[in-house]
Design a protein around this motif. Structure first.
Motif, short mmCIF file in Angstrom:
data_model
loop_
_atom_site.label_atom_id
_atom_site.label_comp_id
_atom_site.label_asym_id
_atom_site.label_seq_id
_atom_site.Cartn_x
_atom_site.Cartn_y
_atom_site.Cartn_z
N CYS A 15 -16.54 -76.14 25.40
CA CYS A 15 -17.33 -75.40 26.39
C CYS A 15 -16.94 -75.68 27.83
CB CYS A 15 -18.82 -75.71 26.21
SG CYS A 15 -19.54 -75.09 24.69
N VAL A 16 -16.42 -76.87 28.14
CA VAL A 16 -16.21 -77.28 29.52
C VAL A 16 -14.71 -77.42 29.80
CG1 VAL A 16 -16.80 -78.94 31.31
CG2 VAL A 16 -18.38 -78.58 29.40
N ARG A 158 -25.03 -68.94 38.69
CA ARG A 158 -24.53 -68.45 37.39
C ARG A 158 -23.50 -69.46 36.87
NH1 ARG A 158 -25.22 -62.93 36.54
NH2 ARG A 158 -24.75 -63.50 34.39
N PRO A 159 -23.93 -70.55 36.28
CA PRO A 159 -22.99 -71.59 35.85
C PRO A 159 -22.05 -71.10 34.74
CG PRO A 159 -25.26 -72.40 35.85
CD PRO A 159 -25.33 -70.92 35.99
N ASP A 160 -20.89 -71.69 34.69
CA ASP A 160 -20.04 -71.49 33.52
C ASP A 160 -20.68 -72.15 32.31
OD1 ASP A 160 -17.67 -70.11 34.68
OD2 ASP A 160 -17.53 -71.95 35.85
N VAL A 161 -21.24 -73.33 32.52
CA VAL A 161 -21.88 -74.08 31.45
C VAL A 161 -23.14 -74.76 31.98
CG1 VAL A 161 -21.57 -75.83 29.63
CG2 VAL A 161 -19.57 -74.62 30.55
N THR A 162 -24.21 -74.68 31.22
CA THR A 162 -25.41 -75.47 31.49
C THR A 162 -25.60 -76.47 30.37
OG1 THR A 162 -26.60 -73.85 32.85
CG2 THR A 162 -27.93 -75.41 31.60
N ALA A 191 -26.43 -69.16 32.40
CA ALA A 191 -25.07 -69.65 32.16
C ALA A 191 -24.32 -68.81 31.14
CB ALA A 191 -25.12 -71.10 31.69
N LYS A 192 -22.98 -68.88 31.23
CA LYS A 192 -22.13 -68.22 30.23
C LYS A 192 -22.16 -68.96 28.91
CE LYS A 192 -18.96 -66.69 33.89
NZ LYS A 192 -17.61 -66.88 34.48
N LYS A 193 -22.21 -70.30 28.98
CA LYS A 193 -22.26 -71.14 27.79
C LYS A 193 -23.28 -72.25 28.02
CE LYS A 193 -17.33 -70.55 26.66
NZ LYS A 193 -16.04 -71.28 26.47
N SER A 194 -23.74 -72.85 26.93
CA SER A 194 -24.70 -73.95 27.07
C SER A 194 -24.49 -74.98 25.97
CB SER A 194 -26.14 -73.43 27.03
OG SER A 194 -26.39 -72.73 25.83
N ILE A 195 -24.74 -76.24 26.36
CA ILE A 195 -24.74 -77.36 25.42
C ILE A 195 -26.12 -77.99 25.47
CG2 ILE A 195 -23.77 -79.62 24.86
CD1 ILE A 195 -21.21 -78.75 26.34
#
Length: 284
Positions: A15-16, A158-162, A191-195
């Motif tokens: 993801c990152v 608008r994060p790439d990843v949260t 976010a676009k992706k999340s963990i």
């Protein structure tokens, strides 16, 4: 998109990437420290870090050289004092130069809301008479087309990843938060992706109200079971805040060599399994 269950190493690796904008939220409670350590271990660099109240985990990420910019609305070691690695990076460019963009809490919360709604900016009442607009060019003022009132505007986040931590996820991938929450839901939806790291994965949530499920599985990219993953912050129902660690962090972070030694021992040579022992030590 339906959440996938994976290890912390797999989640961060998938993801990152270098240069991403990363949000790691949690307000005094459920702060995703274990995930932050994995980002450091994987040597990910040039990150734009976003957080309403950056504290110890961002001090560690900045000190490890992961960050090029910080977007925030307050920074410090809660109840103790300054973030010395943040100050060293901003004032003396060690270990790398750090750019900062400071906002108010209200601006950050509204910017996350705007990001979650797919809007380009947040418009709100704020910053009247404040001095931040003098030093932050991303604070603008616009005229309301209906009332003529002057309103503040800031770019949507608008994060790439949260990355957030929660108490539980069920096997369908729905996520349960209990106790104090901040802007975790909005940050994930923006976010676009999340963990999502969690204390445990369960078959179902039992009699808990469905309203407590703030994040349904379709809004989540990756779920990772990391017992104790919020230490030294706390997770309601699992362990208390480790106040001794926050106090101990001040002398560790003040000195570059002391910090580097701590980082090598506890992060580079550590792993998510280390957090389980910390959870046991701080139960009650």
């Amino acid at each position: 998109m339906v959440a996938r269950f994976m290890s912390l190493k797999e989640a961060v690796a998938s993801c990152v990437k270098d240069g991403d904008t990363i949000s790691m939220e949690g307000f005094t409670h459920l702060i995703p420290h274990a995930a932050g350590h994995e980002i450091i271990r994987q040597g990910i660099k040039n990150l734009t870090l976003v957080r309403m109240t950056p504290d110890v985990i961002y001090d560690q990420l900045i000190g490890a050289g992961c960050a090029k910019k910080l977007i925030f609305s307050w920074g410090g070691n809660p109840g103790v004092g300054s973030l010395h690695r943040l100050r060293d990076a901003y004032e003396k460019s060690w270990p790398t130069k750090l750019e900062i963009e400071e906002h108010s809490h209200a601006a950050m919360a509204n910017a996350y809301d705007a990001g979650a709604a797919g809007l380009p900016c947040a418009v709100f009442k704020g910053y009247r008479g404040a001095e931040l607009p003098r030093v932050n060019p991303n604070i603008k003022f616009i005229e309301c087309p209906f009332t003529g009132e002057s309103l503040a505007a800031v770019p949507a986040i608008r994060p790439d990843v949260t990355v957030v931590h929660a108490q539980k996820a069920n096997k369908k991938g729905d996520v349960l938060f209990e106790g104090i929450v901040g802007v975790q839901k909005e940050a994930v939806l923006a976010a676009k992706k999340s963990i999502i790291t969690v204390e445990e994965i369960v078959d179902d949530f039992g009699d808990i109200s469905p309203n407590a499920v703030m994040l349904p599985n379709w809004a989540v990219t990756a779920i990772v079971e990391v017992p104790g993953g919020a230490h030294p912050s706390y997770a309601q129902g699992y362990y208390k805040r480790d106040n001794a660690f926050y106090k101990a962090w001040d002398p560790i972070a003040r000195d570059r060599e002391t910090f580097q030694a701590w980082l090598e021992e506890h992060v580079i040579n550590g792993g998510p399994e280390d957090f389980a022992a910390k959870r046991e030590a701080n139960k009650g």
